[in-house]
Motif scaffolding. Structure first.
Motif, short mmCIF file in Angstrom:
data_model
loop_
_atom_site.label_atom_id
_atom_site.label_comp_id
_atom_site.label_asym_id
_atom_site.label_seq_id
_atom_site.Cartn_x
_atom_site.Cartn_y
_atom_site.Cartn_z
N ALA B 8 0.85 -1.18 0.00
CA ALA B 8 0.00 0.00 0.00
C ALA B 8 0.88 1.24 0.00
O ALA B 8 1.78 1.37 0.83
CB ALA B 8 -0.90 0.02 1.22
N PRO B 9 0.71 2.14 -0.96
CA PRO B 9 1.60 3.28 -1.10
C PRO B 9 1.53 4.25 0.09
O PRO B 9 2.53 4.54 0.70
CB PRO B 9 1.14 3.94 -2.41
CG PRO B 9 -0.24 3.41 -2.67
CD PRO B 9 -0.33 2.08 -1.98
N ALA B 10 0.35 4.71 0.40
CA ALA B 10 0.19 5.64 1.53
C ALA B 10 -1.07 5.25 2.29
O ALA B 10 -2.03 4.79 1.68
CB ALA B 10 0.08 7.08 1.02
N PRO B 11 -1.05 5.40 3.61
CA PRO B 11 -2.25 5.02 4.36
C PRO B 11 -3.44 5.90 3.99
O PRO B 11 -3.38 7.12 4.15
CB PRO B 11 -1.82 5.21 5.82
CG PRO B 11 -0.63 6.10 5.78
CD PRO B 11 0.01 5.89 4.46
N THR B 12 -4.47 5.30 3.47
CA THR B 12 -5.67 6.05 3.16
C THR B 12 -6.53 6.15 4.41
O THR B 12 -6.21 5.57 5.45
CB THR B 12 -6.48 5.34 2.07
OG1 THR B 12 -6.84 4.06 2.60
CG2 THR B 12 -5.69 5.14 0.80
N ALA B 13 -7.62 6.86 4.31
CA ALA B 13 -8.52 7.02 5.45
C ALA B 13 -9.04 5.66 5.88
O ALA B 13 -9.14 5.35 7.07
CB ALA B 13 -9.68 7.93 5.08
N MET B 14 -9.32 4.82 4.85
CA MET B 14 -9.86 3.50 5.15
C MET B 14 -8.87 2.66 5.96
O MET B 14 -9.22 1.98 6.91
CB MET B 14 -10.18 2.79 3.82
CG MET B 14 -11.18 1.65 3.94
SD MET B 14 -12.73 2.20 4.68
CE MET B 14 -13.22 0.68 5.45
N ASP B 15 -7.58 2.79 5.55
CA ASP B 15 -6.54 2.05 6.27
C ASP B 15 -6.46 2.50 7.72
O ASP B 15 -6.30 1.71 8.63
CB ASP B 15 -5.17 2.26 5.60
CG ASP B 15 -5.08 1.47 4.32
OD1 ASP B 15 -5.83 0.48 4.22
OD2 ASP B 15 -4.30 1.85 3.44
N ARG B 16 -6.55 3.82 7.89
CA ARG B 16 -6.47 4.34 9.26
C ARG B 16 -7.58 3.76 10.10
O ARG B 16 -7.37 3.35 11.24
CB ARG B 16 -6.59 5.87 9.23
CG ARG B 16 -5.30 6.50 8.81
CD ARG B 16 -5.04 7.79 9.57
NE ARG B 16 -3.90 8.45 8.95
CZ ARG B 16 -4.06 9.41 8.06
NH1 ARG B 16 -5.24 9.87 7.77
NH2 ARG B 16 -3.00 9.92 7.48
N VAL B 17 -8.78 3.75 9.52
CA VAL B 17 -9.92 3.20 10.26
C VAL B 17 -9.64 1.76 10.63
O VAL B 17 -9.86 1.31 11.75
CB VAL B 17 -11.22 3.31 9.44
CG1 VAL B 17 -12.34 2.52 10.09
CG2 VAL B 17 -11.61 4.75 9.27
N ARG B 18 -9.05 1.03 9.64
CA ARG B 18 -8.80 -0.39 9.86
C ARG B 18 -7.77 -0.58 10.97
O ARG B 18 -7.93 -1.39 11.87
CB ARG B 18 -8.32 -1.03 8.55
CG ARG B 18 -8.74 -2.47 8.45
CD ARG B 18 -8.52 -2.99 7.04
NE ARG B 18 -9.47 -2.46 6.08
CZ ARG B 18 -9.18 -2.18 4.80
NH1 ARG B 18 -7.96 -2.35 4.36
NH2 ARG B 18 -10.10 -1.73 4.00
N THR B 19 -6.69 0.20 10.91
CA THR B 19 -5.65 0.10 11.93
C THR B 19 -6.23 0.44 13.30
O THR B 19 -6.01 -0.26 14.29
CB THR B 19 -4.50 1.08 11.62
OG1 THR B 19 -4.22 1.00 10.24
CG2 THR B 19 -3.28 0.74 12.43
N PHE B 20 -7.00 1.53 13.33
CA PHE B 20 -7.58 1.96 14.60
C PHE B 20 -8.47 0.86 15.17
O PHE B 20 -8.37 0.49 16.34
CB PHE B 20 -8.40 3.24 14.39
CG PHE B 20 -9.11 3.70 15.63
CD1 PHE B 20 -8.41 4.42 16.59
CD2 PHE B 20 -10.44 3.41 15.82
CE1 PHE B 20 -9.05 4.84 17.74
CE2 PHE B 20 -11.08 3.82 16.98
CZ PHE B 20 -10.39 4.54 17.93
N SER B 21 -9.32 0.30 14.29
CA SER B 21 -10.27 -0.69 14.80
C SER B 21 -9.56 -1.97 15.24
O SER B 21 -10.02 -2.68 16.11
CB SER B 21 -11.34 -1.00 13.75
OG SER B 21 -10.74 -1.64 12.67
#
Lengths: 358, 338
Positions: B8-21
């Motif tokens: 994954a090139p850069a953390p998208t908003a979706m990734d952030r949500v996933r990491t957070f969750s």
């Protein structure tokens, strides 16, 4: 000594003690009179009034044997009473046998669905039994209140009243109902492999699954049985008062049923269960209830006595108290055979419990 | 986990949500409760127009102060993996005990400590049964339920009016902030929430509570004082029961032995809706407060609609179901990850 070790010895002794105390305090307690060819008196009343608790406790025994618990039985009773009485109240002819049979069949069917719902949550979704049945315990009474429209539905229907207040040969109908149900459940559980499989699931769900037992179906079935039995209990209860009181029907009955099951020697940890033990446990609870009333205590205060009973029962079952008891008896017998006998007796406590089967 | 992130090139908003969750899975149910609360409030405002008035929102806290106090105590117990069924009847017992003592002329500075001590005593009994006699919490607190309810009727079979000034002051005083108001009972409830949250999050005792809920065996092997903590959570819950008895007595102006029948279920529902895991180890006192507000809002909406009050329990039951299924999914997922 073998008598002392029989799994029904202590439950029966408790019941017998209770009866003896009553008879000493009031010789009229055991008096049975004959009127119009029917028997009346305290023992008969206890047999009759045991019916709802007996049915609920039977279902509870099966559920507890699978390591579960069913808190929703009181709410299911309320729903079943509400359904049956609402059907009768709305019918043009409340007294007709057909209407009463329809009402009872519908109520039992609804109870079956509620039991299946509990079983689904526990066996398929894998939710803890206490929590899964808590949902229905909370919502069930609300549903019952909606069915009756928030009021207490009362009806006059001779056939319906007969269920709880009628007499068959000498004894009340309600008594024959619970005897028949006990017999059927005992036959199914003990004359087929079902009882053994239920115990296997309760003792070790994972091992029994590996051994090829279909634990899901067995657990589901236990909750369905509990729901149906609670439904029938609700009908008997409603027939007793001829009113569907959604707030008070079966109030706290789940707790009394659990108490009766534990009194009868079935462990809350699941596994081995005893139907005969539950029958004795229920009779003990009902007799205790009557005893408390006999001594002039207002019924509202009786929970104090039940609290004491619960504490005594759990203490008697507690490993720590067993340990105290053993060290006490060892000290008392000094260097005699008790010293050597202490440990084997302790070790044999578990095997005797595993021989249990009624 | 890193394998999926590598290309994954850069953390998208979706990734952030996933990491957070993934990292903060234990906060998710509480967040869900907040979302539900907001939806309920907005929905009610849209429907009735006058729901989000300061007066109405202030009443939410006022009417449910006792429930909030009970929920704080229950959170401690549930996080250790236990359960306390006795809270409703303990509240009834201490309430009627206090009322009858006041009616016979006992000064209030004796009555209030006695009420709290009465609750704590039943809590101690339950805790000792659970910890030292290996009784299942469900059964031990069942004995507490019977005991509290029976004792309440032993004190009095009917309700006793309270005409004591300091007790009524708790309820009748309104501290105004603009159109908002708060009563001393509300302040007590919020103070209990604050105290509970601080104890759970910041003290050694609180950490031990979480550790026991996570794995009692591990907590013991780590040398934590498991026995003392497990007894103490039931004492705390009993103490909260005693305090709730005081608040309810002030609120209704009377002690009544039938108070709080079924309240233990409402409290458990509030705590679960607030995101506390019934298997123990996860949960927040502040989440339980949100849970109580959800319960309070549903209750108020139903009385606004003029519908049958029995709907409250049906809806709470449904919400409870929703939350346990969500929790189940979260636990199943974190089990897979480890």
């Amino acid at each position: 000594m073998t008598l002392l070790k029989h799994h029904l010895f202590w439950p029966s002794a408790a019941l017998a003690t209770l009866v003896v105390v009553n008879v000493i305090a009031n010789p009229n307690f055991a008096k049975i009179t004959m009127r119009d060819g029917d028997l009346y008196g305290n023992p008969v009343t206890i047999l009759r009034e045991s019916a709802p608790l007996m049915l609920v406790a039977l279902g509870m025994t099966l559920v507890i044997a699978t390591r579960g618990i069913d808190l929703s039985v009181g709410a299911v009773m309320a729903v079943s009473g509400a359904v049956s009485l609402t059907i009768i109240a709305d019918a043009p002819d409340p007294g007709s046998l057909g209407i009463v049979v329809t009402a009872i069949a519908t109520a039992v069917l609804v109870a079956l669905v509620l039991g299946a719902w509990n079983g689904f949550l526990v066996s398929v979704l894998g939710i803890q039994p206490i929590i899964a049945t808590l949902v229905l315990m909370l919502a069930g009474r609300g549903v019952a209140l909606l069915i009756t429209g928030g009021a207490i539905t009362t009806v006059t229907s001779a056939p319906y009243k007969f269920i709880s207040n009628g007499y068959l040969i000498l004894l009340p109908v309600a008594f024959f109902i619970w005897v028949a149900v006990v017999a059927v459940v005992a036959l199914i559980e003990r004359r087929t492999a079902l009882g053994m499989l239920t115990e296997a699931v309760g003792i070790n769900p994972e091992a029994s699954r590996l051994a090829g037992v279909r634990s899901r179906g067995i657990i589901w079935g236990a909750y369905i049985a509990s729901g149906v039995l609670a439904g029938v209990a609700g009908i008997i209860n409603a027939s007793n008062t001829m009113a569907a009181d959604s707030n008070n029907a079966g109030y706290l009955i789940e707790l009394y049923a659990i108490l009766a099951v534990v009194l009868g020697g079935t462990s809350l940890m699941g596994g081995k269960f005893s139907i005969a033990g539950t029958v004795i446990g229920v009779l003990t609870v009902t007799t205790l209830d009557k005893t408390i009333q006999f001594f002039g205590v207002p019924p509202a205060q009786s929970p104090v006595f039940f609290a004491v009973v619960v504490v005594i029962v759990v203490l008697v079952q507690s490993p720590r108290v067993h340990q105290w008891g053993r060290s006490l008896s060892r000290r008392r017998s000094g260097h005699g055979p008790g010293d050597a006998g202490g440990e084997p007796a302790a070790a044999s406590a578990t095997p005797t419990r595993q021989e249990v089967s009624a | 986990m890193s394998a999926t992130v590598v290309d994954a090139p850069a953390p998208t908003a979706m990734d952030r949500v996933r990491t957070f969750s993934a990292r903060r899975a234990s906060v998710l149910p509480t967040l869900a409760a907040i979302v539900i609360l907001v939806i309920l409030l907005i929905g009610a405002q849209a429907e009735f127009g006058n729901f989000l008035s300061p007066r109405n929102l202030s009443a939410l806290l006022l009417d449910h102060a006792y429930l909030m106090v009970l929920a704080v105590g229950m959170t401690f117990v549930i996080v250790t993996g236990g359960i306390d069924l006795s809270v409703g009847s303990v509240m009834a017992f201490t309430g009627i005990l206090g009322s009858s003592m006041l009616a016979s002329g006992t000064p209030v500075w004796i009555v209030i400590p006695v009420m709290l001590a009465g609750g704590a005593a039943i809590g101690t009994l339950i805790g000792v049964l659970v910890q030292y006699f290996n009784v299942q919490p469900f059964i031990a607190s069942l004995a507490g339920l019977f005991l509290g309810r029976g004792l309440a009727y032993v004190v009095s079979l009917s309700s006793i009016r309270v005409e004591n000034e300091p007790i009524l002051w708790l309820q009748q005083t309104r501290f105004l902030i603009g159109d908002w108001y708060i009563t001393p009972t509300g302040i007590i409830a919020l103070a209990v929430v604050a105290a509970g949250a601080v104890i759970m999050a910041l003290t050694r005792f609180g950490r031990t509570v979480y550790a026991i809920g996570g794995s009692e065996q591990s907590a013991r092997l780590m040398g934590l004082s498991v026995a003392r903590t497990k007894v103490l959570v039931y004492v705390i819950s009993g103490l909260c029961g005693g305090l709730a008895g005081l608040l309810l007595t002030a609120y209704s102006g009377a002690g009544y032995p039938r108070n709080g029948i079924g309240t233990e279920l409402d409290v458990i529902a509030c705590v679960v809706i607030g995101g506390t895991l019934l298997t123990g180890g996860r949960g927040y006192v502040l989440g339980s407060m949100i849970g109580v507000f959800v319960f309070a809002t549903i209750n108020t909406i139903i009385s606004f609609m003029g519908a049958e009050q029995s709907w409250t329990h049906i809806i709470i039951g449904a919400l409870l179901l929703l939350f346990i299924v969500v929790q189940r999914a979260i636990v199943a997922r974190s089990d897979r990850r480890t």
